[in-house]
Each structure stands twice: as C-alpha cells, then as structure tokens.
Design an enzyme around this catalytic site. Sequence first.
Site, mmCIF file in Angstrom:
data_model
loop_
_atom_site.group_PDB
_atom_site.id
_atom_site.type_symbol
_atom_site.label_atom_id
_atom_site.label_comp_id
_atom_site.label_asym_id
_atom_site.label_seq_id
_atom_site.Cartn_x
_atom_site.Cartn_y
_atom_site.Cartn_z
ATOM 1 N N HIS A 1 27.272 -11.588 -86.070
ATOM 2 C CA HIS A 1 28.258 -12.672 -86.207
ATOM 3 C C HIS A 1 28.190 -13.481 -84.920
ATOM 4 O O HIS A 1 28.468 -12.935 -83.838
ATOM 5 C CB HIS A 1 29.667 -12.107 -86.386
ATOM 6 N N GLU B 1 32.206 -0.470 -95.174
ATOM 7 C CA GLU B 1 32.419 -0.278 -93.729
ATOM 8 C C GLU B 1 33.688 0.570 -93.602
ATOM 9 O O GLU B 1 33.644 1.719 -93.172
ATOM 10 C CB GLU B 1 32.567 -1.634 -93.024
ATOM 11 N N ASP C 1 25.976 -6.546 -84.874
ATOM 12 C CA ASP C 1 27.270 -6.970 -85.442
ATOM 13 C C ASP C 1 27.994 -7.964 -84.528
ATOM 14 O O ASP C 1 27.870 -9.174 -84.730
ATOM 15 C CB ASP C 1 28.139 -5.732 -85.739
ATOM 16 N N ASP C 2 28.733 -7.467 -83.547
ATOM 17 C CA ASP C 2 29.489 -8.323 -82.615
ATOM 18 C C ASP C 2 29.235 -7.814 -81.192
ATOM 19 O O ASP C 2 30.093 -7.139 -80.601
ATOM 20 C CB ASP C 2 30.987 -8.258 -82.937
HETATM 21 N N1 ADE Z 1 33.677 -10.019 -88.762
HETATM 22 C C1 ADE Z 1 33.018 -9.834 -87.615
HETATM 23 N N2 ADE Z 1 32.617 -8.558 -87.520
HETATM 24 C C2 ADE Z 1 33.010 -7.927 -88.640
HETATM 25 C C3 ADE Z 1 32.902 -6.608 -89.139
HETATM 26 N N3 ADE Z 1 32.270 -5.633 -88.466
HETATM 27 N N4 ADE Z 1 33.459 -6.318 -90.329
HETATM 28 C C4 ADE Z 1 34.098 -7.265 -91.037
HETATM 29 N N5 ADE Z 1 34.227 -8.519 -90.605
HETATM 30 C C5 ADE Z 1 33.691 -8.857 -89.421
HETATM 31 ZN ZN ZN Z 2 29.663 -7.604 -89.577
#
Ligand code: ADE
Ligand code: ZN
Length: 342
Positions: A25, A205, A283-284
């Site tokens: 993201h 998740e 991911d982030d």
């Molecule tokens: N938005 C950013 N990271 C996310 C994640 N791991 N799960 C759901 N939405 C997200």
């Molecule tokens: Zn994600």
Amino acid sequence: MPDTLSVSALDAFVTGLPKAELHLHIEGSLEPELMFALGQRNKVDLPFATVEAVRAAYAFSNLQDFLDIYYQGADVLREEEDFYDLAMAYVRRAAADTVRHTEIFFDPQTHTDRGIPYDVVIKGLLRAQADAKAMGLSVSIIHSFLRHLSEDAAFDSLKMAEPYIDKLLGVGLDSSEVGHPPEKFARVFARARDMGLKLTCHAGEEGPPEYVWQALDILKIDRIDHGNRALEDPKLVERVVKDGLTLTVCPLSNHKLCVVDDLKDHPIPRMLDLGLNATVNSDDPAYFGGYVNDNFLALTRRGLIGRDACLTLARNSITGSFLGDAEKAVLLAEIEAYPSAR
Ligand code: ADE
Ligand code: ZN
C-alpha cells in the site's frame, strides 16, 4: 549450491535475489521522516512531537488499531508532489531490495473523501511510475476500495478512475475486514472486470475462510491478498491449489497486527508444503518495520525457509504478477541464472 547456507550467505542470497512485490500500500510506505517533512510543507499539524514518538505509537493489537493511525498519517498527503515524493521514496527502497516489478495499491477514497482530487493523487503516482521505469523498475497501480465504506461509494470511486482506466492494472479491496465481507462488493467488482481490470481482494487476514470463498466464488478474483485463514479449511486450500491462485503474504505485517503471535510460527513454510503459490511482501513497510527483503530475512533468520524456498517464493512473485508472458519469462530467466551468477 546446497540449501543450507550460513546465515550471512543466506542474507546475501536474499538481498540480491531478483523478485516482484505484489502487496504494497503506497500510503503504508510513508516513513515518519517524510510524514514530518510533508506536514511542515503543507502546514498540517501532527499529533506527535518527534519521529521517535511516531514510531513509538506503532504498537498495534489488531488491524483496526493500525488502520486508525494509518489513515491519520495519510492526512499530510495533499499535493501531486507529495504523492510523487511518497512513491519515489518507495521505488528507491524497492530497487535497493532488487525488486524488478511491483504492483502497488493506493486508497483513493482516503484522499478524495478529504477533498483531494483523484487527478492529484494519480498524477503524482504516474510520474513516479515513469521515473521508476527509467531506473529499470516496472510499477503497476491497483485502485483499492475501502471495504468499511459502501458499495455505492466504491462505484463513485471507480467512476473517478475512468479517465485513467488504461493506466490502472486492477482493483483491490482493503481496510477493516471483519463485518465487511467480499459479497458486499459483488456488483462493483463485476463492473471492474467488465472494464478489463484485474481483481484482487484482502481476504482471510482477520476474516474467516468464508470470506476467501466469497472472494473466489462471488468476486471471482485473480489473486488473494493475505489468505492466512484459508489454512483453517482443507477444502478451501484444495480449491486455491487447484485454481493455481497466488497468495500475497506479508510476514512482518502478520506479526505486527497479531495475525500470527510469533514469527517463528509463520505459516509460509506450510503454505509452500501444501502447494499454495505464496509470495512474500511488505504490505505497509513504514508501519511494520521493514521492506520486502526484511520480510524474507524475518523468515530465513528464524530458520523457517532456506535458499530453495527463497527461489520458489521469488519465482511465485513473478508467475503471480499480472505481467505478460514475455515479461515474466525474462524475469524468471534472471532468477534461474541468479544462483550460478553468484
Ligand atoms: N490497508 C493497508 N494495509 C492493510 C491491511 N494489512 N489490511 C487491510 N487493509 C489495509
Ligand atoms: Zn494489505
């Protein structure tokens, strides 16, 4: 070359291994230093005094804890230049991790809902895409819908994307999973497919295996983001293996968001053993403590995977990408040549 390399040899192997990143993201790559710089540039007050205070706040007990702080951080992003700077910072980090191709999500509604035009966001990202290409890194862009909002809101967001549709790779579905099943977005996903877009969906998740079934059977997705909880349902595993779908798995994220309690129990080795096309992603990264190579190293340094599994994961990242066959063949050949080139 043996599968059992020393820790430092395996570190070096992972560090130079050609790979793709399929779950990133772009708003989640906003490092606290850039957050402060953009806050100053745009005169946005942050609820933190220092970069250290921001990092100290990154202790999450679940997905929602993280999302609250992640949406707040994105408030410093106001101008086209901000989105360009954000994406270029990620591109440089990805290139340093020998990422050859990346398929990045952005969350347009996070910006348009606070009055930032879609054009401002996408133009910044497209400029970074062009500059990345000149550096030898291909970047594709996935428009992600926020699942805590309505399907009508997702339709409105897709409408805003129409002038840029040929620049977009696909759509995704992210944000708070539990209570917002994939079926809520059945019509907008059907529309996106009709528009020629690829479909991905965060599922399994935090949400139950049933959400993964819905993503497959109702949304008819091309790739699963996360998918950890699919492992709870053997019939679902069988189906995902049969369909050859790729899972974009994110080890450090899973640990930070308490999807797995201990990284030494991360399910990536099990996924590979079951024949699932798992990949490793960040991911982030600014929030979870590492970019893609850090995610590989979190597994190798705990002895969860060796050199051969790293090669499989790198191959999976290419075959699971939405690149064309010719582009995939070039990158797969680079991976095949990699062990002997070292
Ligand atoms: N938005 C950013 N990271 C996310 C994640 N791991 N799960 C759901 N939405 C997200
Ligand atoms: Zn994600």
